[in-house]
Motif scaffolding. Structure first.
Motif, PDB file in Angstrom:
ATOM      1  N   LYS A   1     -35.750  33.745 -50.633  1.00 32.25           N
ATOM      2  CA  LYS A   1     -36.188  35.009 -50.047  1.00 32.25           C
ATOM      3  C   LYS A   1     -36.087  36.147 -51.055  1.00 32.25           C
ATOM      4  O   LYS A   1     -37.015  36.960 -51.191  1.00 32.25           O
ATOM      5  N   LYS A   2     -34.973  36.202 -51.783  1.00 35.17           N
ATOM      6  CA  LYS A   2     -34.763  37.267 -52.776  1.00 35.17           C
ATOM      7  C   LYS A   2     -35.741  37.143 -53.941  1.00 35.17           C
ATOM      8  O   LYS A   2     -36.058  38.129 -54.600  1.00 35.17           O
ATOM      9  N   ALA A   3     -36.235  35.921 -54.177  1.00 41.40           N
ATOM     10  CA  ALA A   3     -37.197  35.702 -55.265  1.00 41.40           C
ATOM     11  C   ALA A   3     -38.637  35.954 -54.810  1.00 41.40           C
ATOM     12  O   ALA A   3     -39.582  35.762 -55.583  1.00 41.40           O
ATOM     13  N   GLY A   4     -38.798  36.373 -53.556  1.00 38.52           N
ATOM     14  CA  GLY A   4     -40.142  36.654 -53.038  1.00 38.52           C
ATOM     15  C   GLY A   4     -40.912  35.398 -52.655  1.00 38.52           C
ATOM     16  O   GLY A   4     -42.144  35.420 -52.565  1.00 38.52           O
ATOM     17  N   ILE A   5     -40.193  34.321 -52.413  1.00 36.14           N
ATOM     18  CA  ILE A   5     -40.793  33.040 -52.029  1.00 36.14           C
ATOM     19  C   ILE A   5     -40.461  32.754 -50.569  1.00 36.14           C
ATOM     20  O   ILE A   5     -39.325  32.976 -50.131  1.00 36.14           O
ATOM     21  N   ILE A   6     -41.443  32.285 -49.806  1.00 38.22           N
ATOM     22  CA  ILE A   6     -41.180  31.907 -48.415  1.00 38.22           C
ATOM     23  C   ILE A   6     -40.158  30.764 -48.443  1.00 38.22           C
ATOM     24  O   ILE A   6     -40.423  29.715 -49.039  1.00 38.22           O
ATOM     25  N   PRO A   7     -38.994  30.935 -47.830  1.00 40.64           N
ATOM     26  CA  PRO A   7     -37.972  29.893 -47.922  1.00 40.64           C
ATOM     27  C   PRO A   7     -38.375  28.561 -47.294  1.00 40.64           C
ATOM     28  O   PRO A   7     -38.137  27.500 -47.881  1.00 40.64           O
ATOM     29  N   LEU A   8     -38.992  28.628 -46.096  1.00 39.53           N
ATOM     30  CA  LEU A   8     -39.300  27.395 -45.378  1.00 39.53           C
ATOM     31  C   LEU A   8     -40.734  27.396 -44.864  1.00 39.53           C
ATOM     32  O   LEU A   8     -41.119  28.260 -44.078  1.00 39.53           O
ATOM     33  N   ALA A   9     -41.512  26.415 -45.295  1.00 35.84           N
ATOM     34  CA  ALA A   9     -42.869  26.236 -44.782  1.00 35.84           C
ATOM     35  C   ALA A   9     -42.761  25.540 -43.428  1.00 35.84           C
ATOM     36  O   ALA A   9     -42.104  24.497 -43.311  1.00 35.84           O
ATOM     37  N   HIS A  10     -43.397  26.105 -42.424  1.00 36.30           N
ATOM     38  CA  HIS A  10     -43.283  25.544 -41.080  1.00 36.30           C
ATOM     39  C   HIS A  10     -44.597  25.718 -40.333  1.00 36.30           C
ATOM     40  O   HIS A  10     -45.333  26.683 -40.547  1.00 36.30           O
ATOM     41  N   GLY A  11     -44.887  24.759 -39.472  1.00 33.91           N
ATOM     42  CA  GLY A  11     -46.041  24.866 -38.598  1.00 33.91           C
ATOM     43  C   GLY A  11     -45.549  25.006 -37.166  1.00 33.91           C
ATOM     44  O   GLY A  11     -44.841  24.114 -36.670  1.00 33.91           O
ATOM     45  N   GLY A  12     -45.883  26.089 -36.513  1.00 37.61           N
ATOM     46  CA  GLY A  12     -45.397  26.355 -35.166  1.00 37.61           C
ATOM     47  C   GLY A  12     -46.130  25.555 -34.104  1.00 37.61           C
ATOM     48  O   GLY A  12     -46.894  26.111 -33.308  1.00 37.61           O
ATOM     49  N   GLN A  13     -45.934  24.251 -34.091  1.00 34.99           N
ATOM     50  CA  GLN A  13     -46.443  23.359 -33.052  1.00 34.99           C
ATOM     51  C   GLN A  13     -45.238  22.646 -32.470  1.00 34.99           C
ATOM     52  O   GLN A  13     -44.242  22.429 -33.178  1.00 34.99           O
ATOM     53  N   ASP A  14     -45.300  22.243 -31.205  1.00 32.71           N
ATOM     54  CA  ASP A  14     -44.079  21.742 -30.558  1.00 32.71           C
ATOM     55  C   ASP A  14     -43.443  20.569 -31.290  1.00 32.71           C
ATOM     56  O   ASP A  14     -42.220  20.504 -31.425  1.00 32.71           O
ATOM     57  N   TRP A  15     -44.258  19.642 -31.799  1.00 33.09           N
ATOM     58  CA  TRP A  15     -43.671  18.487 -32.476  1.00 33.09           C
ATOM     59  C   TRP A  15     -43.039  18.867 -33.809  1.00 33.09           C
ATOM     60  O   TRP A  15     -42.035  18.269 -34.228  1.00 33.09           O
ATOM     61  N   GLN A  16     -43.583  19.888 -34.470  1.00 36.29           N
ATOM     62  CA  GLN A  16     -42.975  20.358 -35.708  1.00 36.29           C
ATOM     63  C   GLN A  16     -41.688  21.130 -35.419  1.00 36.29           C
ATOM     64  O   GLN A  16     -40.686  21.000 -36.144  1.00 36.29           O
ATOM     65  N   ASP A  17     -41.712  21.936 -34.370  1.00 33.40           N
ATOM     66  CA  ASP A  17     -40.492  22.625 -33.953  1.00 33.40           C
ATOM     67  C   ASP A  17     -39.392  21.607 -33.682  1.00 33.40           C
ATOM     68  O   ASP A  17     -38.233  21.786 -34.070  1.00 33.40           O
ATOM     69  N   PHE A  18     -39.775  20.512 -33.019  1.00 32.21           N
ATOM     70  CA  PHE A  18     -38.778  19.529 -32.626  1.00 32.21           C
ATOM     71  C   PHE A  18     -38.336  18.663 -33.799  1.00 32.21           C
ATOM     72  O   PHE A  18     -37.195  18.187 -33.838  1.00 32.21           O
ATOM     73  N   THR A  19     -39.211  18.436 -34.770  1.00 38.17           N
ATOM     74  CA  THR A  19     -38.810  17.706 -35.971  1.00 38.17           C
ATOM     75  C   THR A  19     -37.652  18.427 -36.650  1.00 38.17           C
ATOM     76  O   THR A  19     -36.660  17.813 -37.051  1.00 38.17           O
TER      77      THR A  19
END
Length: 422
Positions: A179-197
């Motif tokens: 975050k401090k380096a200006g990089i998105i820390p975590l790539a995520h897709g907001g779909q239920d199966w991805q949330d649950f993974t």
């Protein structure tokens, strides 16, 4: 338990017969296959299966339905079965295989399995999932490890990150550096199966394998309503601020591309993500790292992809169907497919010399955890709980992820109710 019967049995006999009569005749030796492998690495893997089948003189009819981690494909499949026009094979896995088999719509491919000696080359835990009342009705394609954390080495260098986090405290410290380096820390897709993974990674990492079993495999009210579940949910909620505002609705492979490009530092995703890295000509250990999710180093959550076979009447199509079953389990295809898909072969007697370090680590841990009892079915990917219970739990987890006003205590109560759904 909400089974397939709840949407098949109310159907009138006339509809079922009408679908059979109106179905168009297929070419001799044609096999229609429903699947949802449409991204880069997945598409190449499917092409290898098609090529294997065509070498046998059969014709492959592709029936691909993208999106939703297979949810969209299952909706289409239900419609086809309802109309009496099922494909020869469909990508189905876990308890859903048993639900379809209970309806009497799956074909017995035991003669193929017997001839090819599947019982001797498959782990029993996998073989049992492929059977209904002792008969094979499906063929396994691979084994995926779900509890992987993927990291961009370019992003790591820019952020001063030197290794993969092994605890959740380390994970959040690593996320802060990105975050401090200006990089998105975590790539995520907001779909239920991805949330649950992501959720089941946290649940296993915080609670451990026994807690996982008591909440996600054979749910017990005491564990579901315990302080440990509250801690799991609180840890899970701390992750979301490290994702970006465009995450809702994003497909998993697009999230993986963010890591491939160095736009994001990390991603929680099964090893099908590795297929995307390889398709982009990225090398493990050099361009990206694969590591077990924090707290799960000695554990393995698995997803076994498989194809279930539907009853057919045409002799030529049945032959092509049997050819497909044989092709799926053939050593040559197991090697080719899994090298492209990012997974590992499901056969126990495979030579892994052509596989990369991530796959070799995965195979080693797969064998080890099968002996220690920490080889665990992934709920997010349809390997545990009934379809009704799994769907209900996914809904609650996504509600909690997207609604900050929902407390951990209330979410735990809802998860407990959902997990006990029959």
């Amino acid at each position: 338990m909400k089974r397939v019967s709840q949407w098949i049995r109310p159907l009138s006999l006339s509809l079922m017969l009408g679908g059979v009569l109106t179905a168009t005749a297929a070419q001799a030796g044609e096999v229609e296959v429903l699947h949802w492998w449409t991204s880069g690495g997945e598409a190449k893997a499917v092409a290898s299966l098609k090529a294997t089948l065509e070498k046998k003189g059969d014709t492959w009819k592709d029936f691909a339905v993208a999106g939703g981690g297979g949810d969209s494909a299952m909706t289409v499949l239900k419609s086809r079965v309802l109309s009496g026009n099922a494909p020869a094979a469909a990508q189905i896995k876990g308890p859903s295989i048993q639900e379809w088999a209970q309806e009497g719509v799956l074909a017995d491919i035991t003669p193929v399995a017997t001839a090819e000696k599947w019982d001797s080359v498959l782990p029993k835990v996998v073989a049992d999932v492929m059977k209904y009342k002792g008969k094979y009705v499906a063929a396994p394609v691979n084994v995926h490890r779900v509890n992987w954390l993927w990291m961009s080495t370019d992003a790591m260098k820019k952020a001063g990150v030197t290794k993969a986090p092994t605890t959740w405290d380390e994970f959040f410290a690593t996320a802060e550096k990105f975050k401090k380096a200006g990089i998105i820390p975590l790539a995520h897709g907001g779909q239920d199966w991805q949330d649950f993974t992501t959720f089941e990674d946290v649940l296993l990492g915080v609670g451990g394998p026994d807690f996982y079993k008591k909440t996600m495999v054979k749910p017990e009210a005491a564990s579901l309503n315990s302080p440990t579940m509250i801690k799991v949910l609180e840890t899970y909620r701390k992750i979301k601020p490290y994702t970006d505002k465009n995450a809702p609705g994003r497909d998993w492979n697009l999230a993986t591309q963010m890591v491939i490009k160095g736009e994001a530092g990390m991603q929680f995703m099964g090893d099908w993500a590795k297929g995307e890295f390889l398709a982009a000509n990225k090398a493990p250990g050099k361009d990206f790292l694969c590591a077990p999710a924090p707290g799960t180093t000695k554990d393995f959550t698995f997803n076994v992809d498989s194809f279930a076979f539907f009853k057919l009447k045409d002799a030529a199509k049945i032959k092509a169907q049997n050819d497909l079953a044989q092709a799926i389990m053939a050593p040559e295809f197991q090697e080719t497919f899994n090298l492209l898909k990012g997974s590992i072969p499901v056969r126990l007697n495979m030579d892994l010399s052509k596989f990369d370090s991530c796959a070799k680590d995965s195979s080693r841990d797969f064998v080890a955890t099968s002996k220690t009892g920490t080889l665990l079915p992934s709920v997010a990917h349809g390997m545990a709980l009934s379809s009704a219970a799994a769907g209900a739990v996914k809904d609650v987890v996504s509600q909690y992820w997207n609604n900050d006003s929902l407390s951990a205590a209330d979410a735990a109560k809802r998860i407990a109710t959902a997990a006990m759904t029959q």
